[in-house]
Scaffold this motif. Structure first.
Motif, PDB file in Angstrom:
ATOM      1  N   LEU A 110      28.481  83.609 -23.301  1.00 20.85           N
ATOM      2  CA  LEU A 110      27.713  84.097 -22.101  1.00 20.85           C
ATOM      3  C   LEU A 110      26.788  85.507 -22.330  1.00 20.85           C
ATOM      4  N   VAL A 111      27.364  86.384 -23.229  1.00 20.56           N
ATOM      5  CA  VAL A 111      26.410  87.593 -23.690  1.00 20.56           C
ATOM      6  C   VAL A 111      25.659  87.035 -24.674  1.00 20.56           C
ATOM      7  N   ALA A 112      25.663  86.195 -25.533  1.00 18.08           N
ATOM      8  CA  ALA A 112      24.528  85.943 -26.510  1.00 18.08           C
ATOM      9  C   ALA A 112      23.631  85.189 -25.587  1.00 18.08           C
ATOM     10  N   ALA A 113      23.856  84.270 -24.632  1.00 15.61           N
ATOM     11  CA  ALA A 113      22.716  83.664 -23.778  1.00 15.61           C
ATOM     12  C   ALA A 113      21.991  84.803 -23.062  1.00 15.61           C
ATOM     13  N   LEU A 114      22.729  85.800 -22.308  1.00 18.74           N
ATOM     14  CA  LEU A 114      21.938  86.870 -21.687  1.00 18.74           C
ATOM     15  C   LEU A 114      21.079  87.404 -22.359  1.00 18.74           C
ATOM     16  N   THR A 115      21.560  88.121 -23.705  1.00 13.34           N
ATOM     17  CA  THR A 115      20.544  88.883 -24.511  1.00 13.34           C
ATOM     18  C   THR A 115      19.196  88.121 -24.887  1.00 13.34           C
ATOM     19  N   SER A 116      19.346  86.527 -24.945  1.00 12.47           N
ATOM     20  CA  SER A 116      18.320  85.799 -25.099  1.00 12.47           C
ATOM     21  C   SER A 116      17.309  85.576 -23.724  1.00 12.47           C
ATOM     22  N   SER A 117      18.282  84.981 -22.395  1.00 10.15           N
ATOM     23  CA  SER A 117      17.476  84.782 -21.379  1.00 10.15           C
ATOM     24  C   SER A 117      16.873  86.111 -20.725  1.00 10.15           C
ATOM     25  N   ILE A 118      17.361  87.150 -20.795  1.00  8.60           N
ATOM     26  CA  ILE A 118      16.475  88.579 -20.572  1.00  8.60           C
ATOM     27  C   ILE A 118      15.165  88.634 -21.185  1.00  8.60           C
ATOM     28  N   SER A 119      15.032  88.232 -22.559  1.00  8.22           N
ATOM     29  CA  SER A 119      13.727  88.207 -23.254  1.00  8.22           C
ATOM     30  C   SER A 119      13.013  87.245 -22.965  1.00  8.22           C
TER      31      SER A 119
END
Ligand code: PHE
Length: 442
Positions: free
Chosen positions: A308-317
């Motif tokens: 989830l965290v990995a996905a979030l650091t990408s989706s925010i970008s």
């Protein structure tokens, strides 16, 4: 307008860029692409695509971003005033929003699995968990909504307090967790077949389609051709080294993909699942791993937090590209931009989510809605964006300006500049065009 923010340090830049690069592309997309495209031979092509095509594009995109200090559209207006290049800028405002729409569907799957892990749903027989889940209407939609809301939340906090702080805490955690799970996965009976699958290439599997997919995966995983790296680089200070930041980012991204491959593939074989299963592969395999572990539920919780965290650091970008554009070009507030764009992304994402259930029969060019967006973005739009960025830097910008950026005013990389410039000017564009043409013919 507010003053533009900057990342606070060199480490912060690398972590934010690595945060963008490392995500579902490594944990979810890489293993299923490897499985669909024949295993180790695909990995070799992927490596080549990262080094020869992706890395030069990273440098080109970052050079445009930092030189202009603007969002994607503003960058083109500033560096190529009065020219049609600004439409390229606009293309790269739209692509990340499209990508985010289906990305956040998969992000939602991670949210849902985290919930399932917390309620101990991965014990006993785990087959059918995934297919029941994605074919339903509401559960994936709710999860998609939660994921997008979390993404919007970080973006609302801004570049330094949001993006920088979040990635600094979470990126190191990710590596530790994936290592722990890998060590466990390799002890499962039958898992060595998966290791073999990852390291023994079968060159007869290489086709034009496989090469195009390898290139698409390289773009997807390194967040390229879509304005993300451009936007993040626009928050870089002038004395930071673009070439080394890019190389560190690519290296950590590759490393993470391989680690994820060694977590998933052995488990796929141990669980007797077909590697060519497609987009559901990881989400079908993981419950099996966890059901086999004594402390499975604890590890499952940790792991889905990780994804989830990995996905979030990408989706925010991804969202930041559009938000920076709205704030700087349209004069909207950060809050309004975030909320309106997230709402639009939600609608398109909902269609993608429903394409595994009620909208399963809807096909675009023979593909379901979700698969269509995924392939269209990564095999076409991202390489196209990358191609245009390299042409811009290699052929439109003045060489002296490019040198100034890539050497940070003569501070670093003076010796390798010639080689990097050659890659940007010739190798990457020709490579992409070649893959495009073969793909069109076949
Ligand atoms: N690179 C991200 C991943 O691997 C996805 C992404 C693509 C993020 C493009 C930003 C831009 O998950």
């Amino acid at each position: 307008m507010q003053k533009r923010e900057h990342f606070g340090s060199r480490l912060a830049v690398i972590l934010a860029m690595a945060g963008s690069a490392i995500g579902l592309g490594n944990i979810w997309r890489f293993p299923y692409q490897v499985g669909q495209n024949g295993g180790a031979a695909f990995i070799l092509l992927y490596l080549a695509a990262c080094l020869v095509l992706a890395l030069p594009i990273f440098f080109a995109e970052a050079a445009i971003g930092r030189r202009s200090g603007s969002n994607v559209f503003g960058a083109m207006k500033k560096l190529a005033p009065g020219s049609p290049w600004k439409w390229v800028g606009l293309l790269t405002v739209i692509t990340p929003l499209l990508l985010l729409s289906y990305y956040s569907v998969v992000g939602g799957w991670a949210v849902d699995y985290l919930y399932k892990a917390c309620t101990f749903s991965f014990s006993g027989n785990t087959s059918g968990i995934f297919s029941n889940f994605i074919s339903s209407t509401w559960e994936p939609l709710i999860a998609h909504t939660v994921f997008l809301a979390l993404t919007a939340g970080v973006i609302l906090m801004g570049v330094k307090k949001g993006i920088e702080k979040f990635t600094k805490i979470t990126m190191p955690m990710l590596f530790i967790l994936i290592l722990v799970i890998m060590l466990f996965g390799l002890t499962l009976p039958g898992s060595w077949k998966g290791v073999e699958y990852l390291v023994k290439p079968d060159f007869s599997k290489i086709t034009a389609e496989v090469a195009a997919s390898a290139m698409g995966q390289a773009f997807f995983s390194l967040s390229l051709g879509i304005g993300t790296i451009l936007t993040y680089a626009s928050y870089m200070k002038k004395d930071e080294n673009i070439v080394s930041s890019g190389t560190y980012t690519a290296f950590s991204d590759l490393l993470f993909a391989f680690l994820a491959g060694f977590v998933i593939m052995p488990a796929v074989f141990a669980a007797g699942i077909a590697p060519s299963e497609g987009a559901g592969l990881v989400f079908e395999t993981l419950p099996y791993i966890f059901s086999q572990m004594h402390t499975g539920s604890v590890v499952a919780i940790l792991f889905f937090v990780t994804i989830l965290v990995a996905a979030l650091t990408s989706s925010i970008s991804l969202l930041e590209v559009g938000v920076a554009y709205m704030v700087e070009e349209k004069g909207w507030s950060r809050r309004r931009s975030t909320l309106v764009l997230a709402a639009g992304v939600w609608v398109v994402g909902a269609l993608c989510s429903l394409s595994f259930g009620p909208l399963e029969g809807v096909k675009i060019l023979g593909l379901g809605i979700f698969d269509f967006f995924d392939q269209f973005c990564s095999n076409w739009l991202m390489p196209l964006g990358g191609l245009l960025f390299t042409i811009f830097v290699g052929w439109y910008m003045r060489k002296a300006d490019v040198r100034d950026e890539l050497t940070s005013g003569g501070r670093f990389n003076r010796r390798i500049f010639g080689a990097v410039y050659f890659l940007i000017r010739y190798v990457a564009p020709v490579g992409i065009v070649m893959v495009f043409i073969t793909n069109l013919i076949f």
